[in-house]
Design a protein around this motif. Structure first.
Motif, PDB file in Angstrom:
ATOM      1  N   LEU A 231     -11.047 -24.420  -9.842  1.00 15.74           N
ATOM      2  CA  LEU A 231     -11.469 -24.852  -8.506  1.00 15.74           C
ATOM      3  C   LEU A 231     -10.952 -26.261  -8.206  1.00 15.74           C
ATOM      4  CD1 LEU A 231     -13.212 -23.525  -6.322  1.00 15.74           C
ATOM      5  CD2 LEU A 231     -15.185 -24.688  -7.301  1.00 15.74           C
ATOM      6  N   VAL A 232     -10.224 -26.369  -7.102  1.00 15.13           N
ATOM      7  CA  VAL A 232      -9.691 -27.662  -6.644  1.00 15.13           C
ATOM      8  C   VAL A 232     -10.209 -27.911  -5.232  1.00 15.13           C
ATOM      9  CG1 VAL A 232      -7.606 -28.984  -6.060  1.00 15.13           C
ATOM     10  CG2 VAL A 232      -7.611 -27.465  -8.063  1.00 15.13           C
ATOM     11  N   ILE A 233     -10.761 -29.101  -5.009  1.00 16.88           N
ATOM     12  CA  ILE A 233     -11.278 -29.481  -3.688  1.00 16.88           C
ATOM     13  C   ILE A 233     -10.718 -30.847  -3.319  1.00 16.88           C
ATOM     14  CG2 ILE A 233     -13.359 -30.101  -2.362  1.00 16.88           C
ATOM     15  CD1 ILE A 233     -13.508 -27.221  -2.998  1.00 16.88           C
ATOM     16  N   HIS A 234     -10.278 -30.967  -2.080  1.00 17.18           N
ATOM     17  CA  HIS A 234      -9.864 -32.272  -1.539  1.00 17.18           C
ATOM     18  C   HIS A 234     -10.753 -32.648  -0.359  1.00 17.18           C
ATOM     19  CE1 HIS A 234      -6.079 -31.479  -3.743  1.00 17.18           C
ATOM     20  NE2 HIS A 234      -5.924 -32.792  -3.704  1.00 17.18           N
ATOM     21  N   TYR A 235     -11.125 -33.918  -0.291  1.00 13.75           N
ATOM     22  CA  TYR A 235     -11.691 -34.489   0.934  1.00 13.75           C
ATOM     23  C   TYR A 235     -10.597 -35.397   1.495  1.00 13.75           C
ATOM     24  CZ  TYR A 235     -16.356 -33.007  -0.631  1.00 13.75           C
ATOM     25  OH  TYR A 235     -17.451 -32.261  -1.017  1.00 13.75           O
ATOM     26  N   GLY A 236      -9.804 -34.864   2.413  1.00 14.28           N
ATOM     27  CA  GLY A 236      -8.645 -35.632   2.881  1.00 14.28           C
ATOM     28  C   GLY A 236      -7.683 -35.846   1.728  1.00 14.28           C
ATOM     29  N   ALA A 237      -7.359 -37.106   1.445  1.00 15.76           N
ATOM     30  CA  ALA A 237      -6.417 -37.422   0.362  1.00 15.76           C
ATOM     31  C   ALA A 237      -7.107 -37.508  -1.000  1.00 15.76           C
ATOM     32  CB  ALA A 237      -5.709 -38.735   0.659  1.00 15.76           C
ATOM     33  N   ILE A 238      -8.436 -37.493  -0.987  1.00 14.98           N
ATOM     34  CA  ILE A 238      -9.189 -37.658  -2.245  1.00 14.98           C
ATOM     35  C   ILE A 238      -9.410 -36.299  -2.901  1.00 14.98           C
ATOM     36  CG2 ILE A 238     -11.387 -38.389  -3.251  1.00 14.98           C
ATOM     37  CD1 ILE A 238     -11.574 -40.346  -0.800  1.00 14.98           C
ATOM     38  N   GLN A 239      -9.034 -36.200  -4.178  1.00 14.83           N
ATOM     39  CA  GLN A 239      -9.268 -34.958  -4.931  1.00 14.83           C
ATOM     40  C   GLN A 239     -10.635 -35.043  -5.589  1.00 14.83           C
ATOM     41  OE1 GLN A 239      -6.045 -33.810  -7.483  1.00 14.83           O
ATOM     42  NE2 GLN A 239      -7.021 -31.918  -8.120  1.00 14.83           N
TER      43      GLN A 239
ATOM     44  N   ASP B  94     -20.836 -11.517  -9.314  1.00 11.44           N
ATOM     45  CA  ASP B  94     -21.240 -10.135  -9.579  1.00 11.44           C
ATOM     46  C   ASP B  94     -20.033  -9.191  -9.546  1.00 11.44           C
ATOM     47  OD1 ASP B  94     -23.186  -8.375 -10.323  1.00 11.44           O
ATOM     48  OD2 ASP B  94     -24.032  -8.090  -8.324  1.00 11.44           O
ATOM     49  N   GLY B  95     -18.888  -9.697 -10.042  1.00 10.47           N
ATOM     50  CA  GLY B  95     -17.679  -8.888 -10.151  1.00 10.47           C
ATOM     51  C   GLY B  95     -16.794  -8.871  -8.921  1.00 10.47           C
ATOM     52  N   ASN B  96     -17.223  -9.552  -7.849  1.00  7.68           N
ATOM     53  CA  ASN B  96     -16.450  -9.559  -6.604  1.00  7.68           C
ATOM     54  C   ASN B  96     -15.939 -10.961  -6.280  1.00  7.68           C
ATOM     55  OD1 ASN B  96     -17.060  -6.744  -5.921  1.00  7.68           O
ATOM     56  ND2 ASN B  96     -19.131  -7.479  -5.567  1.00  7.68           N
ATOM     57  N   ASP B  97     -14.728 -11.029  -5.727  1.00  7.50           N
ATOM     58  CA  ASP B  97     -14.157 -12.302  -5.300  1.00  7.50           C
ATOM     59  C   ASP B  97     -14.805 -12.696  -3.971  1.00  7.50           C
ATOM     60  OD1 ASP B  97     -12.637 -14.463  -4.474  1.00  7.50           O
ATOM     61  OD2 ASP B  97     -10.739 -13.599  -5.125  1.00  7.50           O
ATOM     62  N   ILE B  98     -15.610 -13.778  -3.993  1.00  2.68           N
ATOM     63  CA  ILE B  98     -16.315 -14.213  -2.773  1.00  2.68           C
ATOM     64  C   ILE B  98     -15.676 -15.475  -2.182  1.00  2.68           C
ATOM     65  CG2 ILE B  98     -18.509 -13.172  -3.490  1.00  2.68           C
ATOM     66  CD1 ILE B  98     -19.448 -16.112  -4.143  1.00  2.68           C
ATOM     67  N   SER B  99     -14.480 -15.815  -2.662  1.00  2.00           N
ATOM     68  CA  SER B  99     -13.837 -17.078  -2.277  1.00  2.00           C
ATOM     69  C   SER B  99     -13.678 -17.237  -0.771  1.00  2.00           C
ATOM     70  CB  SER B  99     -12.454 -17.195  -2.930  1.00  2.00           C
ATOM     71  OG  SER B  99     -12.559 -17.048  -4.328  1.00  2.00           O
ATOM     72  N   SER B 100     -13.447 -16.133  -0.064  1.00  2.00           N
ATOM     73  CA  SER B 100     -13.191 -16.237   1.377  1.00  2.00           C
ATOM     74  C   SER B 100     -14.365 -15.741   2.230  1.00  2.00           C
ATOM     75  CB  SER B 100     -11.919 -15.466   1.749  1.00  2.00           C
ATOM     76  OG  SER B 100     -12.052 -14.113   1.351  1.00  2.00           O
ATOM     77  N   LEU B 101     -15.480 -15.402   1.586  1.00  2.00           N
ATOM     78  CA  LEU B 101     -16.645 -14.942   2.353  1.00  2.00           C
ATOM     79  C   LEU B 101     -17.313 -16.110   3.073  1.00  2.00           C
ATOM     80  CD1 LEU B 101     -18.676 -12.389   0.162  1.00  2.00           C
ATOM     81  CD2 LEU B 101     -17.062 -11.903   1.996  1.00  2.00           C
ATOM     82  N   SER B 102     -17.907 -15.844   4.228  1.00  2.00           N
ATOM     83  CA  SER B 102     -18.660 -16.880   4.945  1.00  2.00           C
ATOM     84  C   SER B 102     -19.978 -17.145   4.210  1.00  2.00           C
ATOM     85  CB  SER B 102     -18.950 -16.423   6.374  1.00  2.00           C
ATOM     86  OG  SER B 102     -19.718 -15.228   6.351  1.00  2.00           O
ATOM     87  N   PRO B 103     -20.572 -18.345   4.389  1.00  2.82           N
ATOM     88  CA  PRO B 103     -21.810 -18.680   3.668  1.00  2.82           C
ATOM     89  C   PRO B 103     -22.931 -17.656   3.874  1.00  2.82           C
ATOM     90  CG  PRO B 103     -20.882 -20.665   4.650  1.00  2.82           C
ATOM     91  CD  PRO B 103     -20.057 -19.507   5.148  1.00  2.82           C
TER      92      PRO B 103
ATOM     93  N   LEU C 287     -21.298 -27.036  -6.138  1.00  7.55           N
ATOM     94  CA  LEU C 287     -22.237 -26.077  -5.540  1.00  7.55           C
ATOM     95  C   LEU C 287     -21.799 -25.689  -4.128  1.00  7.55           C
ATOM     96  CD1 LEU C 287     -25.826 -27.241  -6.616  1.00  7.55           C
ATOM     97  CD2 LEU C 287     -24.201 -25.800  -7.829  1.00  7.55           C
ATOM     98  N   HIS C 288     -21.382 -26.682  -3.344  1.00  2.64           N
ATOM     99  CA  HIS C 288     -20.951 -26.409  -1.963  1.00  2.64           C
ATOM    100  C   HIS C 288     -19.706 -25.516  -1.934  1.00  2.64           C
ATOM    101  CE1 HIS C 288     -23.162 -30.038   0.045  1.00  2.64           C
ATOM    102  NE2 HIS C 288     -23.966 -29.107  -0.403  1.00  2.64           N
ATOM    103  N   ALA C 289     -18.824 -25.707  -2.902  1.00  2.00           N
ATOM    104  CA  ALA C 289     -17.618 -24.873  -2.975  1.00  2.00           C
ATOM    105  C   ALA C 289     -17.979 -23.437  -3.346  1.00  2.00           C
ATOM    106  CB  ALA C 289     -16.634 -25.449  -3.983  1.00  2.00           C
ATOM    107  N   VAL C 290     -18.907 -23.282  -4.295  1.00  2.40           N
ATOM    108  CA  VAL C 290     -19.356 -21.944  -4.704  1.00  2.40           C
ATOM    109  C   VAL C 290     -19.997 -21.221  -3.511  1.00  2.40           C
ATOM    110  CG1 VAL C 290     -21.043 -20.715  -6.138  1.00  2.40           C
ATOM    111  CG2 VAL C 290     -19.596 -22.472  -7.160  1.00  2.40           C
ATOM    112  N   SER C 291     -20.803 -21.956  -2.731  1.00  2.00           N
ATOM    113  CA  SER C 291     -21.478 -21.374  -1.559  1.00  2.00           C
ATOM    114  C   SER C 291     -20.572 -21.264  -0.335  1.00  2.00           C
ATOM    115  CB  SER C 291     -22.691 -22.230  -1.171  1.00  2.00           C
ATOM    116  OG  SER C 291     -23.627 -22.296  -2.210  1.00  2.00           O
ATOM    117  N   HIS C 292     -19.359 -21.802  -0.446  1.00  2.00           N
ATOM    118  CA  HIS C 292     -18.370 -21.846   0.635  1.00  2.00           C
ATOM    119  C   HIS C 292     -18.860 -22.655   1.839  1.00  2.00           C
ATOM    120  CE1 HIS C 292     -14.725 -19.539   2.533  1.00  2.00           C
ATOM    121  NE2 HIS C 292     -14.504 -20.830   2.330  1.00  2.00           N
ATOM    122  N   ILE C 293     -19.668 -23.677   1.550  1.00  3.49           N
ATOM    123  CA  ILE C 293     -20.068 -24.632   2.598  1.00  3.49           C
ATOM    124  C   ILE C 293     -18.896 -25.568   2.872  1.00  3.49           C
ATOM    125  CG2 ILE C 293     -21.653 -26.543   3.139  1.00  3.49           C
ATOM    126  CD1 ILE C 293     -23.726 -25.038   1.359  1.00  3.49           C
ATOM    127  N   ILE C 294     -18.079 -25.817   1.841  1.00  5.17           N
ATOM    128  CA  ILE C 294     -16.830 -26.562   2.025  1.00  5.17           C
ATOM    129  C   ILE C 294     -15.657 -25.680   1.592  1.00  5.17           C
ATOM    130  CG2 ILE C 294     -17.814 -28.885   1.832  1.00  5.17           C
ATOM    131  CD1 ILE C 294     -16.959 -28.914  -1.078  1.00  5.17           C
TER     132      ILE C 294
END
Length: 240
Positions: free
Chosen positions: A11-19, A65-74, A48-55
């Motif tokens: 998991l990689v997250i950026h806030y603007g230029a900040i990783q 639970d065996g499913n890719d939820i990366s693109s699901l809405s919160p 946590l926010h990335a897992v919940s897709h809040i960000i």
């Protein structure tokens, strides 16, 4: 061996230029209490926010639970059984305790089961039953934390994400909240816990991961991490 319920991959997250997260990977098995420990700014809440897709993720995958939820809405993620109790409680201040709990069940239609789950919440949190008609904004900090957790339980989560549940609470209330987290886990709910009180978190958890500047630098059984000299020096005050 218990099945893997949550799998976080690179998991990689950026806030603007900040990783903020630098390719973290970890997993949570069914029935576990897993804790993420780190100083302020280490990336715990971001995880946590990335897992919940809040960000939005820069890259990486989240399997639940065996499913890719990366693109699901919160809201779809909540419907799948992954529910977050946010830092700072975030109760609906101008609604009653009962209305807050009903909001937790907004995606459900099974009235009898909703009523049964509300009774279960009152067993865990008797104080909420006493304050059923009270506005949530008038509750104490500890009661608001109980309400936020109770509201999350009304969604029937398979995995509960708890973000700093003891923040700002008196020590006696901290003990009470942690005892309730254990009871929730014993009823069959898996828990991913972010907590500043590292000693309490490791005393409760099955396993833990240490985050530093967006990377997992150590992971293992909670009991082993509690005895680790580097962990003790950095997060346990070196006294336990």
């Amino acid at each position: 061996m218990a099945k893997t319920l949550l799998q976080v991959e690179n998991l990689v997250i950026h806030y603007g230029a900040i990783q903020a997260l630098r390719g973290i990977s970890f997993e949570v098995a069914e029935g576990e209490i897993i804790t993420l420990i780190g100083s302020n700014g280490a990336g715990k809440t971001t995880t946590l926010h990335a897992v919940s897709h809040i960000i939005k993720k820069t890259s990486g995958r989240v399997l639940f639970d065996g499913n890719d939820i990366s693109s699901l809405s919160p809201d779809k993620i909540v419907g799948a059984g992954l529910v977050q109790v946010p830092e700072g409680r975030r109760v609906f201040a101008n609604m009653t305790v009962k209305e807050n709990l009903e909001m937790g069940a907004y995606i459900r239609r099974d009235r009898a089961a909703i009523k049964k789950d509300m009774e279960m919440v009152f067993v865990l949190f008797p104080r909420l039953k006493e304050r059923l008609r009270q506005l949530a904004g008038t509750l104490s900090g500890g009661e608001q934390q109980m309400l936020a957790m109770g509201r999350a339980l009304m969604t029937q989560p398979k995995l509960l994400l708890l973000d700093e549940p003891s923040m700002g609470l008196a020590p006696i209330l901290v003990d009470e909240i942690f005892a309730i987290i254990r009871r929730i886990n014993l009823t069959g709910t898996t828990i991913l816990l972010v907590e500043q009180n590292a000693f309490k978190a490791l005393s409760l958890a099955t396993r833990g991961y240490i985050l530093e500047t967006g990377k997992i630098v150590k992971g293992g059984a909670a009991g082993d991490l509690k005895k680790d000299d580097a962990v003790k020096a950095a997060y346990l005050g070196g006294t336990h």
